[in-house]
Design a protein around this motif. Structure first.
Motif, PDB file in Angstrom:
ATOM      1  N   ARG A  48       0.816  -1.210   0.000  1.00  0.00           N
ATOM      2  CA  ARG A  48       0.000   0.000   0.000  1.00  0.00           C
ATOM      3  C   ARG A  48       0.855   1.268   0.000  1.00  0.00           C
ATOM      4  O   ARG A  48       0.582   2.214  -0.738  1.00  0.00           O
ATOM      5  CB  ARG A  48      -0.922  -0.020   1.224  1.00  0.00           C
ATOM      6  N   GLY A  49       1.913   1.294   0.789  1.00  0.00           N
ATOM      7  CA  GLY A  49       2.789   2.476   0.836  1.00  0.00           C
ATOM      8  C   GLY A  49       3.476   2.738  -0.486  1.00  0.00           C
ATOM      9  O   GLY A  49       3.572   3.887  -0.938  1.00  0.00           O
ATOM     10  N   VAL A  50       3.945   1.690  -1.147  1.00  0.00           N
ATOM     11  CA  VAL A  50       4.600   1.824  -2.453  1.00  0.00           C
ATOM     12  C   VAL A  50       3.575   2.295  -3.487  1.00  0.00           C
ATOM     13  O   VAL A  50       3.864   3.179  -4.302  1.00  0.00           O
ATOM     14  CB  VAL A  50       5.236   0.482  -2.880  1.00  0.00           C
ATOM     15  N   PHE A  51       2.369   1.728  -3.451  1.00  0.00           N
ATOM     16  CA  PHE A  51       1.316   2.142  -4.376  1.00  0.00           C
ATOM     17  C   PHE A  51       0.994   3.627  -4.209  1.00  0.00           C
ATOM     18  O   PHE A  51       0.871   4.357  -5.194  1.00  0.00           O
ATOM     19  CB  PHE A  51       0.058   1.303  -4.159  1.00  0.00           C
ATOM     20  N   ASN A  52       0.856   4.081  -2.961  1.00  0.00           N
ATOM     21  CA  ASN A  52       0.534   5.490  -2.713  1.00  0.00           C
ATOM     22  C   ASN A  52       1.610   6.419  -3.250  1.00  0.00           C
ATOM     23  O   ASN A  52       1.305   7.508  -3.749  1.00  0.00           O
ATOM     24  CB  ASN A  52       0.317   5.736  -1.222  1.00  0.00           C
ATOM     25  N   LYS A  53       2.872   6.014  -3.178  1.00  0.00           N
ATOM     26  CA  LYS A  53       3.964   6.837  -3.708  1.00  0.00           C
ATOM     27  C   LYS A  53       3.952   6.865  -5.232  1.00  0.00           C
ATOM     28  O   LYS A  53       4.257   7.883  -5.840  1.00  0.00           O
ATOM     29  CB  LYS A  53       5.313   6.299  -3.233  1.00  0.00           C
ATOM     30  N   ARG A  54       3.619   5.744  -5.871  1.00  0.00           N
ATOM     31  CA  ARG A  54       3.651   5.648  -7.332  1.00  0.00           C
ATOM     32  C   ARG A  54       2.399   6.174  -8.013  1.00  0.00           C
ATOM     33  O   ARG A  54       2.412   6.446  -9.209  1.00  0.00           O
ATOM     34  CB  ARG A  54       3.866   4.201  -7.756  1.00  0.00           C
ATOM     35  N   LEU A  55       1.310   6.325  -7.272  1.00  0.00           N
ATOM     36  CA  LEU A  55       0.044   6.770  -7.857  1.00  0.00           C
ATOM     37  C   LEU A  55       0.140   8.218  -8.320  1.00  0.00           C
ATOM     38  O   LEU A  55       0.579   9.090  -7.582  1.00  0.00           O
ATOM     39  CB  LEU A  55      -1.085   6.638  -6.827  1.00  0.00           C
ATOM     40  N   LYS A  56      -0.276   8.464  -9.550  1.00  0.00           N
ATOM     41  CA  LYS A  56      -0.322   9.820 -10.081  1.00  0.00           C
ATOM     42  C   LYS A  56      -1.753  10.348 -10.052  1.00  0.00           C
ATOM     43  O   LYS A  56      -2.000  11.440  -9.564  1.00  0.00           O
ATOM     44  CB  LYS A  56       0.236   9.851 -11.500  1.00  0.00           C
ATOM     45  N   THR A  57      -2.703   9.568 -10.585  1.00  0.00           N
ATOM     46  CA  THR A  57      -4.100   9.991 -10.585  1.00  0.00           C
ATOM     47  C   THR A  57      -5.012   8.781 -10.776  1.00  0.00           C
ATOM     48  O   THR A  57      -4.586   7.739 -11.247  1.00  0.00           O
ATOM     49  CB  THR A  57      -4.355  11.025 -11.700  1.00  0.00           C
ATOM     50  N   ILE A  58      -6.274   8.956 -10.412  1.00  0.00           N
ATOM     51  CA  ILE A  58      -7.295   7.955 -10.688  1.00  0.00           C
ATOM     52  C   ILE A  58      -7.994   8.397 -11.971  1.00  0.00           C
ATOM     53  O   ILE A  58      -8.662   9.428 -12.002  1.00  0.00           O
ATOM     54  CB  ILE A  58      -8.296   7.831  -9.523  1.00  0.00           C
ATOM     55  N   VAL A  59      -7.821   7.622 -13.034  1.00  0.00           N
ATOM     56  CA  VAL A  59      -8.356   7.979 -14.349  1.00  0.00           C
ATOM     57  C   VAL A  59      -9.864   7.780 -14.383  1.00  0.00           C
ATOM     58  O   VAL A  59     -10.606   8.648 -14.829  1.00  0.00           O
ATOM     59  CB  VAL A  59      -7.680   7.140 -15.456  1.00  0.00           C
ATOM     60  N   LYS A  60     -10.320   6.610 -13.911  1.00  0.00           N
ATOM     61  CA  LYS A  60     -11.749   6.288 -13.932  1.00  0.00           C
ATOM     62  C   LYS A  60     -12.094   5.574 -12.637  1.00  0.00           C
ATOM     63  O   LYS A  60     -11.481   4.572 -12.303  1.00  0.00           O
ATOM     64  CB  LYS A  60     -12.055   5.387 -15.132  1.00  0.00           C
TER      65      LYS A  60
END
Length: 74
Positions: A48-60
């Motif tokens: 979850r921590g790695v995902f939060n760092k790599r997330l740029k935006t929620i497209v849909k």
């Protein structure tokens, strides 16, 4: 920082997958986040921590798309 995501969301990450795609579908939510590449179908699991760092935006968002078909009168 906690980002609220749901199953079926399409997200854009900061770095591209080797196939060239930036977009992923969320298939598992929990301590780990399961993602499927939208171009080649590769499945990955991120903490979850790695995902939060790599997330740029929620497209849909999956929550937005599901109710519109039921609300439309015929």
């Amino acid at each position: 920082m906690y980002v609220e995501i749901h199953l079926g969301d399409i997200v854009r990450l900061r770095k591209p997958h080797p196939c060239g795609s930036y977009e992923w579908e969320v298939v598992r939510v929990g301590t780990d986040v399961g993602l499927v590449c939208q171009t080649c179908g590769r499945r990955i699991m991120l903490q979850r921590g790695v995902f939060n760092k790599r997330l740029k935006t929620i497209v849909k968002s999956a929550a937005d798309g599901g109710d519109s078909a039921e609300a439309a009168p015929e």
